[in-house]
Motif scaffolding. Structure first.
Motif, PDB file in Angstrom:
ATOM      1  N   VAL A  77      10.937  74.013  56.375  1.00 17.47           N
ATOM      2  CA  VAL A  77      11.347  74.647  55.120  1.00 17.47           C
ATOM      3  C   VAL A  77      10.645  73.284  54.192  1.00 17.47           C
ATOM      4  CG1 VAL A  77      13.223  74.657  53.049  1.00 17.47           C
ATOM      5  CG2 VAL A  77      13.557  75.654  55.325  1.00 17.47           C
ATOM      6  N   ALA A  78       9.625  73.629  53.336  1.00 18.72           N
ATOM      7  CA  ALA A  78       9.153  73.073  52.764  1.00 18.72           C
ATOM      8  C   ALA A  78       9.644  72.851  50.884  1.00 18.72           C
ATOM      9  CB  ALA A  78       7.512  72.835  52.749  1.00 18.72           C
ATOM     10  N   HIS A  79       9.406  71.793  50.421  1.00 16.59           N
ATOM     11  CA  HIS A  79       9.705  71.588  48.836  1.00 16.59           C
ATOM     12  C   HIS A  79       9.941  70.395  48.965  1.00 16.59           C
ATOM     13  CE1 HIS A  79      11.812  71.373  45.380  1.00 16.59           C
ATOM     14  NE2 HIS A  79      13.030  70.560  45.878  1.00 16.59           N
ATOM     15  N   CYS A  80       8.760  70.376  47.718  1.00 21.97           N
ATOM     16  CA  CYS A  80       8.178  68.832  47.313  1.00 21.97           C
ATOM     17  C   CYS A  80       7.919  69.131  45.077  1.00 21.97           C
ATOM     18  CB  CYS A  80       6.810  68.774  46.750  1.00 21.97           C
ATOM     19  SG  CYS A  80       6.875  67.699  49.025  1.00 21.97           S
ATOM     20  N   HIS A  81       8.159  68.587  44.751  1.00 23.44           N
ATOM     21  CA  HIS A  81       8.224  68.560  43.536  1.00 23.44           C
ATOM     22  C   HIS A  81       6.564  68.002  43.104  1.00 23.44           C
ATOM     23  CE1 HIS A  81      12.116  66.381  42.672  1.00 23.44           C
ATOM     24  NE2 HIS A  81      11.717  67.629  43.726  1.00 23.44           N
ATOM     25  N   SER A  82       5.630  69.425  43.313  1.00 23.70           N
ATOM     26  CA  SER A  82       3.683  69.189  43.263  1.00 23.70           C
ATOM     27  C   SER A  82       3.812  70.203  41.808  1.00 23.70           C
ATOM     28  CB  SER A  82       3.223  70.637  43.965  1.00 23.70           C
ATOM     29  OG  SER A  82       4.072  71.432  43.817  1.00 23.70           O
ATOM     30  N   LEU A  83       2.850  69.708  41.425  1.00 22.24           N
ATOM     31  CA  LEU A  83       2.667  69.248  39.975  1.00 22.24           C
ATOM     32  C   LEU A  83       2.605  70.353  39.051  1.00 22.24           C
ATOM     33  CD1 LEU A  83       1.829  68.150  37.264  1.00 22.24           C
ATOM     34  CD2 LEU A  83      -0.500  67.754  38.260  1.00 22.24           C
ATOM     35  N   ARG A  84       1.504  70.730  40.047  1.00 18.93           N
ATOM     36  CA  ARG A  84       1.144  73.124  39.698  1.00 18.93           C
ATOM     37  C   ARG A  84       2.763  73.570  39.548  1.00 18.93           C
ATOM     38  NH1 ARG A  84      -3.262  69.603  40.769  1.00 18.93           N
ATOM     39  NH2 ARG A  84      -4.818  69.990  39.158  1.00 18.93           N
ATOM     40  N   GLY A  85       3.374  73.694  40.895  1.00 21.44           N
ATOM     41  CA  GLY A  85       4.452  74.468  41.888  1.00 21.44           C
ATOM     42  C   GLY A  85       5.434  73.578  39.974  1.00 21.44           C
ATOM     43  N   ARG A  86       5.515  72.412  40.262  1.00 18.57           N
ATOM     44  CA  ARG A  86       6.784  72.571  38.740  1.00 18.57           C
ATOM     45  C   ARG A  86       6.256  73.168  37.271  1.00 18.57           C
ATOM     46  NH1 ARG A  86       7.158  65.802  38.674  1.00 18.57           N
ATOM     47  NH2 ARG A  86       5.420  66.138  39.669  1.00 18.57           N
ATOM     48  N   ALA A  87       4.845  72.817  36.724  1.00 24.29           N
ATOM     49  CA  ALA A  87       4.487  73.530  35.659  1.00 24.29           C
ATOM     50  C   ALA A  87       5.388  75.417  35.606  1.00 24.29           C
ATOM     51  CB  ALA A  87       3.529  73.502  35.543  1.00 24.29           C
ATOM     52  N   LEU A  88       4.582  76.056  37.176  1.00 21.67           N
ATOM     53  CA  LEU A  88       5.522  77.017  36.597  1.00 21.67           C
ATOM     54  C   LEU A  88       6.355  77.778  36.489  1.00 21.67           C
ATOM     55  CD1 LEU A  88       3.494  79.791  36.756  1.00 21.67           C
ATOM     56  CD2 LEU A  88       4.279  80.149  38.943  1.00 21.67           C
ATOM     57  N   SER A  89       7.280  76.355  37.657  1.00 20.00           N
ATOM     58  CA  SER A  89       9.079  77.082  37.429  1.00 20.00           C
ATOM     59  C   SER A  89       9.057  76.506  36.019  1.00 20.00           C
ATOM     60  CB  SER A  89       8.907  75.277  38.458  1.00 20.00           C
ATOM     61  OG  SER A  89       9.447  74.631  38.088  1.00 20.00           O
ATOM     62  N   ALA A  90       8.711  75.541  35.317  1.00 19.73           N
ATOM     63  CA  ALA A  90       9.272  75.478  34.616  1.00 19.73           C
ATOM     64  C   ALA A  90       8.835  76.637  32.690  1.00 19.73           C
ATOM     65  CB  ALA A  90       8.495  74.691  32.960  1.00 19.73           C
ATOM     66  N   GLY A 150       7.588  59.689  43.887  1.00 16.98           N
ATOM     67  CA  GLY A 150       8.682  58.484  44.201  1.00 16.98           C
ATOM     68  C   GLY A 150       8.927  59.027  45.086  1.00 16.98           C
ATOM     69  N   VAL A 151      10.283  59.356  45.663  1.00 17.35           N
ATOM     70  CA  VAL A 151      11.266  59.944  46.908  1.00 17.35           C
ATOM     71  C   VAL A 151      11.632  60.850  47.027  1.00 17.35           C
ATOM     72  CG1 VAL A 151      11.873  57.379  46.424  1.00 17.35           C
ATOM     73  CG2 VAL A 151      13.359  59.005  45.392  1.00 17.35           C
ATOM     74  N   SER A 152      10.808  61.821  46.002  1.00 20.36           N
ATOM     75  CA  SER A 152      11.357  63.264  46.232  1.00 20.36           C
ATOM     76  C   SER A 152      10.196  64.168  47.154  1.00 20.36           C
ATOM     77  CB  SER A 152      11.281  64.026  44.376  1.00 20.36           C
ATOM     78  OG  SER A 152      11.926  63.450  44.014  1.00 20.36           O
ATOM     79  N   GLY A 153      10.629  64.802  47.741  1.00 24.42           N
ATOM     80  CA  GLY A 153      10.421  66.028  48.205  1.00 24.42           C
ATOM     81  C   GLY A 153      10.527  65.533  50.085  1.00 24.42           C
ATOM     82  N   HIS A 154       9.742  67.188  50.732  1.00 24.40           N
ATOM     83  CA  HIS A 154      10.911  67.130  52.030  1.00 24.40           C
ATOM     84  C   HIS A 154      10.372  68.180  52.754  1.00 24.40           C
ATOM     85  CE1 HIS A 154      13.569  66.656  49.330  1.00 24.40           C
ATOM     86  NE2 HIS A 154      13.724  67.951  48.886  1.00 24.40           N
ATOM     87  N   ILE A 155      10.529  67.858  53.766  1.00 24.85           N
ATOM     88  CA  ILE A 155      10.169  69.127  54.573  1.00 24.85           C
ATOM     89  C   ILE A 155      10.697  69.098  55.988  1.00 24.85           C
ATOM     90  CG2 ILE A 155       8.048  70.432  56.098  1.00 24.85           C
ATOM     91  CD1 ILE A 155       5.968  68.740  54.847  1.00 24.85           C
TER      92      ILE A 155
END
Length: 261
Positions: A119-132, A49-54
């Motif tokens: 600085v990089a931050h995005c709602h990537s799939l596997r990153g979110r899975a590990l963060s959960a 969506g609109v999430s994610g930014h560098i």
């Protein structure tokens, strides 16, 4: 026919980070690399969506940052689309709105880490899975060892409308490390160049995938502490990240030269 003569090493090409003669050249370089990194993140499916930014620190106005416009697809971003914003999220250069939540966090990280350019931050799939799972990366591959004892867990649920205090808490959890897992949220990486921050995010996302898949298949074998530290010292510098990123930059800049417009 005589055997070929080896070419002297000093005549072989090897790219290293450029040295800029003017602040204008350095600004243009950072903006080009930022637009390219955003396109690569779009290609890899990191936006949601609109999430994610560098963000990339301006080389002259060091408390101001170049960032992608709110709501614009990563795959379409050009240099001229980028916004310059201050730490309060006010747009100083550009035609679009900015993601205020992004700037709230990124500005605090930039302020706490003057050594950080991007600085990089995005709602990537596997990153979110590990963060959960609320976990860090395990040292199970060479690539994961680049993050060994050099990434942090922000062990609190982060909200969409973050405030400056939460941004400061995230920056404090990151400390002097290259990356953080934001629990129930995703990944955040930093670097002394756009290239390094982008590479660390890409590598960290892939390491998350390897860890999740290896654990689903069985019981991963950990690399021992001594070897993991040695691998981090060998593979975990921002210069190594910059070098690793260059094939991706060459691919996106040659294949999609309009990003430079």
């Amino acid at each position: 026919m005589p055997a070929p003569t080896p070419i002297p090493v000093d005549q072989l090409q090897f790219a290293l980070p450029p040295v800029h003669e003017t602040v204008e050249d350095e600004r243009r370089h950072r903006k080009e690399r930022l637009a390219g990194a955003l396109r690569l993140f779009g290609r890899f499916g990191y936006e949601d969506g609109v999430s994610g930014h560098i963000t990339a620190r301006d080389p002259e106005f060091t408390d101001c940052y170049w960032v992608n416009p709110f709501g614009m697809p990563f795959k379409h971003i050009t240099v001229s689309d980028l916004l310059l914003v201050d730490g309060a999220g006010q747009v100083l250069d550009g035609r679009h709105h900015v993601n205020q939540a992004a700037i709230t966090v990124h500005a605090q990280v930039h302020e706490a880490r003057p050594d950080v350019v991007a600085v990089a931050h995005c709602h990537s799939l596997r990153g979110r899975a590990l963060s959960a799972l609320g976990e860090l990366l395990d040292p199970i591959t060479q690539e994961a060892c680049a993050f060994y004892e050099d990434h942090a867990l922000y062990d609190a649920a982060t909200l969409a409308a973050v405030d400056a205090d939460e941004g400061r808490r995230i920056a404090a959890a990151l400390g002097g490390r290259k990356a953080a897992v934001l629990r129930n949220h995703g990944l955040l990486t930093v670097g002394d160049s756009v290239d390094a921050a982008a590479w660390w995010f890409i590598s960290m996302e892939r390491s998350c995938q390897v860890q999740l898949e290896a654990r689903a298949a069985g019981r991963p074998v950990l690399i021992g502490h001594k070897d993991a530290v040695a691998l981090r010292e060998q593979l975990g510098t921002d210069l190594v990240a910059w070098i690793n990123y260059q094939p991706l930059w060459q691919d996106i800049s040659r294949g999609e030269p309009d990003l430079l417009s």
